[in-house]
Design an enzyme around this catalytic site. Structure first.
Site, mmCIF file in Angstrom:
data_model
loop_
_atom_site.group_PDB
_atom_site.id
_atom_site.type_symbol
_atom_site.label_atom_id
_atom_site.label_comp_id
_atom_site.label_asym_id
_atom_site.label_seq_id
_atom_site.Cartn_x
_atom_site.Cartn_y
_atom_site.Cartn_z
ATOM 1 N N GLY A 18 0.731 -1.234 0.086
ATOM 2 C CA GLY A 18 0.095 0.134 0.118
ATOM 3 C C GLY A 18 0.902 1.139 0.153
ATOM 4 N N PRO A 100 -6.992 -0.423 10.282
ATOM 5 C CA PRO A 100 -8.186 0.674 10.389
ATOM 6 C C PRO A 100 -8.765 0.468 12.040
ATOM 7 C CG PRO A 100 -8.983 -1.148 9.015
ATOM 8 C CD PRO A 100 -7.536 -1.677 9.163
ATOM 9 N N PHE A 176 7.443 7.100 9.275
ATOM 10 C CA PHE A 176 7.057 8.590 9.605
ATOM 11 C C PHE A 176 6.767 9.421 8.222
ATOM 12 C CE2 PHE A 176 9.216 7.731 13.466
ATOM 13 C CZ PHE A 176 8.237 7.684 14.235
ATOM 14 N N CYS A 286 -3.679 8.179 9.201
ATOM 15 C CA CYS A 286 -3.260 8.072 10.341
ATOM 16 C C CYS A 286 -3.842 9.028 11.565
ATOM 17 C CB CYS A 286 -1.640 8.549 10.255
ATOM 18 S SG CYS A 286 -0.740 6.936 9.528
#
Ligand code: UDX
Ligand code: ADP
Length: 483
Positions: A18, A100, A176, A286
């Site tokens: 992804g 999720p 990050f 996120c």
């Protein structure tokens, strides 16, 4: 001597192709030409898109990603759905699957759904052959490494009985990267965080990054600190955006300008100037998820005040989005029934085709519920994705003036691939929701002539030249602009 302190790495397998797995593995492949990187996914269509000769068809749009794919694909970077095969030869397995928020059961609406992570851990447990370093890359709730470790240990005990026991180390190495600048973030990270218990495993992963990241930027921590640092990092960033968005509402009421306020406070080196742009509310996969995870953990440990503090960051974000929808309604004389509104931008930020948690989703739904007929443009998001997000098919026929009355008061939407002048014909308003640079080049004078008067422009990203819009005799609302 370096080798004596690290495990040998020839093959890397990344489960999950992804937004995180794809770009991260592409950059590792670029800087580690002697390592084979296999990116695997259960989604066969996605894998076939990663392998598409036409680089415009890659499933993830990221500036400069296509160049790396072109250079490394089928040399030391491979995309495949043969998950078992590549786990079995991997020295390092990265887990980069989606996590999720749970939609039902205990912790629904807050806790992450770990079913995909658990499935991966079980696959690794079943198919790993030798010593394997398992790296958590996805953002995960604190102490997930323990879950992975437990599953791997069960496998170890079982295979030991068959005399072929693989051994495992689990590391946390949170990502990050920010979408839209992922390749640059990966090439020049502020820091690389590696959490774990086994020094040799940590050094092995560190050695991979040392191929392009200087050693002083590689931080080693215990595994729980690493997991919590990732959640905290995103929570702090999101908190800044909620803070400045809340101030934007005060600016609009008091005559202040949020851009000036941001500039003034950002000059304080203790605060810093980044992440102080007021917008339509933060989106992305996120921020909300990670804060809700923090809320869940805090509640779990009885820290209700801590939970409330962080939850308010999400609540303000939701409120801010609905504040924008209500502003549009109010300025269009309290009704959107049958009115055409052009929506510029659907992605949660510019330079990505990702729409997860995009403010555009809720705002468009609100406007459609009020009876508006939307024309939505985004340079990278597909109409299929918008159909999925709005949970509503687009209107295929040419917009009929009275479609409002044919649809029980519900509005409609349709997609426009371009921002040609025709799409603004008879529009009552234009709403800028994503900061794509092409929107700031629009010729408002020409467009004003096509729109129904008084035409409104709502700039939730502050990217338009306000003078130009006003000179075109259009009404302008800019987020946080009280003047
Ligand atoms: C974020 C973190 O930045 C990244 O470190 C982490 O790995 C994943 O989550 P991402 O979601 O890709 O990255 O995008 P980011 O640039 O953080 O933007 C998140 C949202 O905040 C977007 O909707 C963006 O438009 C919004 N935003 C950002 C603002 O509204 N104002 C700002 O000043 C900055
Ligand atoms: P992220 O932004 O975290 O990268 P994405 O949803 O873009 O999240 O990607 C996660 C990928 O993980 C998806 O392509 C999904 O198909 C894949 N995936 C989920 N579970 C598994 C699994 N058990 N094995 C292989 N791939 C998986």
């Amino acid at each position: 001597m370096k080798d004596a302190k690290t495990f040998k790495v020839k093959n890397i397998c990344c489960i999950g192709a992804g937004y995180v797995g794809g770009p991260t593995m592409a950059v590792i492949a670029k800087y580690c030409p002697d390592i084979n990187v296999f990116v695997v996914d259960i989604d066969k269509q996605k894998i076939s898109n990663w392998n598409n000769k036409d680089l415009n068809k890659l499933p993830v749009f990221e500036p400069n990603l296509d160049q790396i794919i072109e250079k490394c694909r089928d040399k030391n970077l491979f995309f495949s759905h043969e998950i078992e095969k590549y786990i079995s030869i991997a020295d390092i397995v990265f887990i980069s699957v989606n996590t999720p928020t749970k939609v039902r059961g205990f912790g629904a609406g807050k806790a992450s759904d770990l079913k995909w992570v658990e499935a991966c851990a079980r696959q690794v447990a079943n198919f790993a052959r030798n010593h394997t370093i398992v790296v958590e890359k996805s953002t995960l709730p604190v102490r997930t490494a323990e879950v992975i470790q437990n599953i791997l240990e069960i496998a170890q005990r079982r295979t030991k009985e068959n005399n072929e026991a693989p051994t495992f180390d689990v590391l946390s190495n949170p990502e990050f990267l920010s979408e839209g600048t992922a390749i640059n973030d990966l090439k020049n990270p502020d820091r690389v965080l590696i959490g774990g218990n086994n020094n040799k495993a940590i050094k092995t992963l560190s050695a991979i990054y040392e191929n392009w990241v200087s050693k002083d930027k590689i931080l080693e921590t215990n595994i729980w600190s690493s997991e919590l640092a990732k959640l905290t990092s995103n929570a702090f960033l999101a908190q800044r955006i909620s803070s400045i968005n809340s101030i934007s509402a005060i600016c609009e009421s008091t005559g202040a300008d949020v851009r000036e306020v941001s500039r003034a406070i950002g000059k304080d080196t203790r605060i810093g100037s980044k992440f102080l742009d007021s917008g339509p509310g933060f989106g992305g996969s996120c921020f909300k998820k990670d804060i809700l995870n923090l809320v869940y953990i805090a509640k779990f440990y009885g820290l209700n005040e801590v939970a409330d503090f962080w939850e308010s960051v999400v609540n303000i974000n939701t409120w801010h989005q609905s504040r924008i929808s209500q502003l549009v309604i109010k300025n269009l004389f309290g009704t959107l029934a049958g009115k055409k509104i052009v929506i510029l931008g659907f992605a949660f930020k510019a330079n990505t085709n990702d729409t997860r948690e995009s403010a555009a989703i809720q705002i468009c739904k609100d406007l459609i519920n009020e009876g508006a007929n939307l024309i939505i443009n985004d340079p990278k998001v597909s109409s299929n994705q918008i159909t999925h997000d709005l949970e509503m098919e687009q209107l295929n026929t040419k917009l009929e003036e009275n479609s409002f009355y044919n649809n029980n008061g519900l509005g409609s939407w349709s997609f426009s691939k371009n921002i040609d002048i025709e799409i603004f014909e008879d529009a009552y308003a234009v709403l800028v929701l994503t900061e794509w640079p092409q929107y700031s080049m629009i010729n408002w004078k020409k467009i004003a002539k096509k729109m129904i008067q008084p035409g409104w422009i709502f700039d939730s990203r502050s990217i338009l030249d306000s003078e130009e819009v006003k000179n075109a005799e259009l009404n302008l609302w800019r987020v946080g602009d009280g003047s």
